[in-house]
Design a protein around this motif. Structure first.
Motif, PDB file in Angstrom:
ATOM      1  N   CYS A 147       0.863  -1.188   0.000  1.00  0.00           N
ATOM      2  CA  CYS A 147       0.000   0.000   0.000  1.00  0.00           C
ATOM      3  C   CYS A 147       0.902   1.242   0.000  1.00  0.00           C
ATOM      4  O   CYS A 147       2.043   1.189   0.474  1.00  0.00           O
ATOM      5  CB  CYS A 147      -0.856  -0.037   1.266  1.00  0.00           C
ATOM      6  SG  CYS A 147      -1.885   1.416   1.505  1.00  0.00           S
ATOM      7  N   THR A 180       0.773   3.513   1.978  1.00  0.00           N
ATOM      8  CA  THR A 180       1.143   3.777   3.375  1.00  0.00           C
ATOM      9  C   THR A 180       2.472   3.079   3.726  1.00  0.00           C
ATOM     10  O   THR A 180       3.278   3.613   4.489  1.00  0.00           O
ATOM     11  CB  THR A 180       0.023   3.285   4.319  1.00  0.00           C
ATOM     12  OG1 THR A 180      -1.181   3.928   3.931  1.00  0.00           O
ATOM     13  CG2 THR A 180       0.319   3.615   5.772  1.00  0.00           C
ATOM     14  N   HIS A 213      -0.448  -4.558   5.726  1.00  0.00           N
ATOM     15  CA  HIS A 213      -1.725  -4.576   6.459  1.00  0.00           C
ATOM     16  C   HIS A 213      -2.850  -5.119   5.598  1.00  0.00           C
ATOM     17  O   HIS A 213      -4.017  -4.858   5.860  1.00  0.00           O
ATOM     18  CB  HIS A 213      -2.049  -3.177   6.997  1.00  0.00           C
ATOM     19  CG  HIS A 213      -1.943  -2.091   5.969  1.00  0.00           C
ATOM     20  ND1 HIS A 213      -0.780  -1.402   5.747  1.00  0.00           N
ATOM     21  CD2 HIS A 213      -2.836  -1.590   5.097  1.00  0.00           C
ATOM     22  CE1 HIS A 213      -0.963  -0.507   4.788  1.00  0.00           C
ATOM     23  NE2 HIS A 213      -2.220  -0.610   4.359  1.00  0.00           N
ATOM     24  N   GLU A 214      -2.485  -5.852   4.546  1.00  0.00           N
ATOM     25  CA  GLU A 214      -3.509  -6.404   3.656  1.00  0.00           C
ATOM     26  C   GLU A 214      -3.176  -7.870   3.402  1.00  0.00           C
ATOM     27  O   GLU A 214      -2.000  -8.233   3.329  1.00  0.00           O
ATOM     28  CB  GLU A 214      -3.496  -5.628   2.326  1.00  0.00           C
ATOM     29  CG  GLU A 214      -3.758  -4.144   2.492  1.00  0.00           C
ATOM     30  CD  GLU A 214      -3.326  -3.307   1.290  1.00  0.00           C
ATOM     31  OE1 GLU A 214      -2.124  -2.966   1.187  1.00  0.00           O
ATOM     32  OE2 GLU A 214      -4.180  -3.007   0.451  1.00  0.00           O
ATOM     33  N   ASP A 256      -8.135  -3.202   2.791  1.00  0.00           N
ATOM     34  CA  ASP A 256      -7.940  -1.773   3.056  1.00  0.00           C
ATOM     35  C   ASP A 256      -8.569  -0.892   1.977  1.00  0.00           C
ATOM     36  O   ASP A 256      -9.507  -0.129   2.260  1.00  0.00           O
ATOM     37  CB  ASP A 256      -6.429  -1.494   3.165  1.00  0.00           C
ATOM     38  CG  ASP A 256      -6.068  -0.030   3.287  1.00  0.00           C
ATOM     39  OD1 ASP A 256      -6.969   0.812   3.373  1.00  0.00           O
ATOM     40  OD2 ASP A 256      -4.871   0.293   3.299  1.00  0.00           O
TER      41      ASP A 256
HETATM   42 ZN    ZN Z   1      -3.186   0.746   3.175  1.00  0.00          ZN
END
Ligand code: ZN
Ligand code: NAD
Ligand code: ZN
Length: 345
Positions: A38, A40, A60-61, A149
């Motif tokens: 991502c 991020t 986070h995915e 996300d």
């Molecule tokens: Zn993300």
């Protein structure tokens, strides 16, 4: 196990890390089958997110298979296939009861941020009952990774906050993975037009394939002039999905009386909030961090093929190509990257 470890600003390594173990009875240990990267993660790597310290496993995915559950996990067992939410939450506190999972009093942790994440062979998921979603063993796993996300972000913070309704003229500023997720999910609500605005021509071309009725490149055209000519008094909903003052300004310029500006982008610096011209137009402005409270609903839309978020995937890698995947994702304009999928084996 192998994991992508943040080693301080500008540094990362794909290296051996201790395999996570159950810490709390509400935890699950999940073998990651597919993950992605991502924007991020790139911010963290640059050192823009000081809360993330060296040694943290990023990501986070993902989707995976449950390897082990704690004694207080009721909804999952070893062998279950699961979608991992980017936000872990207890499901019981005051904020969770309001479905504001991002603000959970015992979590609201974005994986790969304050706890180790999914760019690893195995991940520990706190509060598994509320942070994982069951998926069928033969599900389209690549499509579902987009639901950890970016799809909930586009849907909740862009489309729902923007109150998109049938017949609306919607403008989306930013055709990255998040803006594209806004584009895919806005179509649930039957707007009359969706105008995608971005400086990257190849992303604008993709946006047309995904349902944009019109595209505008602000580097080449006067956005306000075009929208004023075409719409009389502006767009009903303007969704900001970049995170810079210039694009927030576009939203403030093109919004019509009674319209909604939904800010999704994360802004590193202050924007020029032009209340002097917004108040008289009765504009609603919203912003927020994704709560992932529409993930179950989005799962159904993917299972029924109402949307096909796998369209966003441009590159595929295996886990041992993790650093190559980062290279391609970090050079999105050159490589024409939207989302990458990284598979474990
Ligand atoms: Zn993300
Ligand atoms: P991205 O960088 O891939 O996409 C941004 C797009 O903006 C690119 O296509 C780029 O060409 C375009 N752009 C850049 N400058 C522009 C300009 N001046 N005019 C028009 N277009 C311009 O980012 P992304 O991954 O799609 O994320 C978008 C934003 O959403 C980021 O700020 C990200 O941090 C944020 N985000 C917010 C949440 C949330 O919970 N609110 C969650 C995830 C991501
Ligand atoms: Zn909670």
């Amino acid at each position: 196990m192998k994991a992508l470890v943040y080693m301080g600003p500008g540094k990362k390594e794909w290296k051996d890390a201790p395999k996570p173990i159950l810490v709390d009875p509400t935890d699950a240990i999940v073998k990651v089958l597919k993950t992605t990267i991502c924007g991020t993660d790139l911010h963290i790597l640059k050192g823009d997110v000081p809360a993330v310290t060296a040694g943290r496993i990023l990501g986070h995915e993902g989707v995976g298979i449950v390897e082990e559950v704690g004694s207080a996990v009721n909804n999952f067992k070893k062998g279950d296939h699961v979608l991992i939410s980017c936000i872990t939450s207890c499901g019981k506190c005051e904020y969770c009861k309001k479905q504001m999972y991002a603000h959970c009093e015992d979590g609201g942790w974005i994986l790969g941020h304050l706890i180790d994440g999914t760019q690893a062979e195995v991940v520990r998921i706190p509060h598994a009952d509320n942070s994982l979603y069951p998926i069928p063993p033969k599900a389209n796993e690549e499509a579902l990774v987009m639901l950890s996300d970016i799809l909930p972000t586009g849907h909740e913070i862009g489309v729902l906050n923007g109150a998109v309704k049938p017949g609306d003229i919607v403008a989306i500023v930013g055709a990255g993975p998040v803006g594209m997720s806004v584009l895919l999910t806005a179509q649930f609500y039957s707007p009359a037009q969706i105008i995608m605005i971005d400086t990257d021509e190849s992303r604008l071309e993709l946006a047309k394939k995904f349902g944009a009725t019109q595209t505008i490149n602000p580097a080449k055209n006067d956005v306000l002039k075009i929208i004023t000519e075409q719409t009389k008094d502006g767009v009903d909903v303007a969704i900001e999905a970049v995170g810079i003052p210039e694009t927030f300004n576009i939203c403030q310029d093109i919004i019509r009386p009674g319209g909604h500006i939904a800010n999704v982008g994360v802004h590193g610096k202050s924007v020029d909030l032009q209340l002097q011209k917004l108040w008289i137009k009765n504009i609603t402005i919203t912003t927020g961090l994704v709560n992932t409270n529409t993930t179950s609903m989005l799962l159904k839309t993917v299972e029924s093929k109402k949307i096909q978020p796998e369209q966003l995937i441009t590159h595929r890698f295996t886990f041992d190509q993790m650093l190559e995947a980062y290279e391609v994702f970090s050079n999105a304009a050159r490589e024409k990257t939207m989302k990458v999928i990284i598979s474990n084996g």
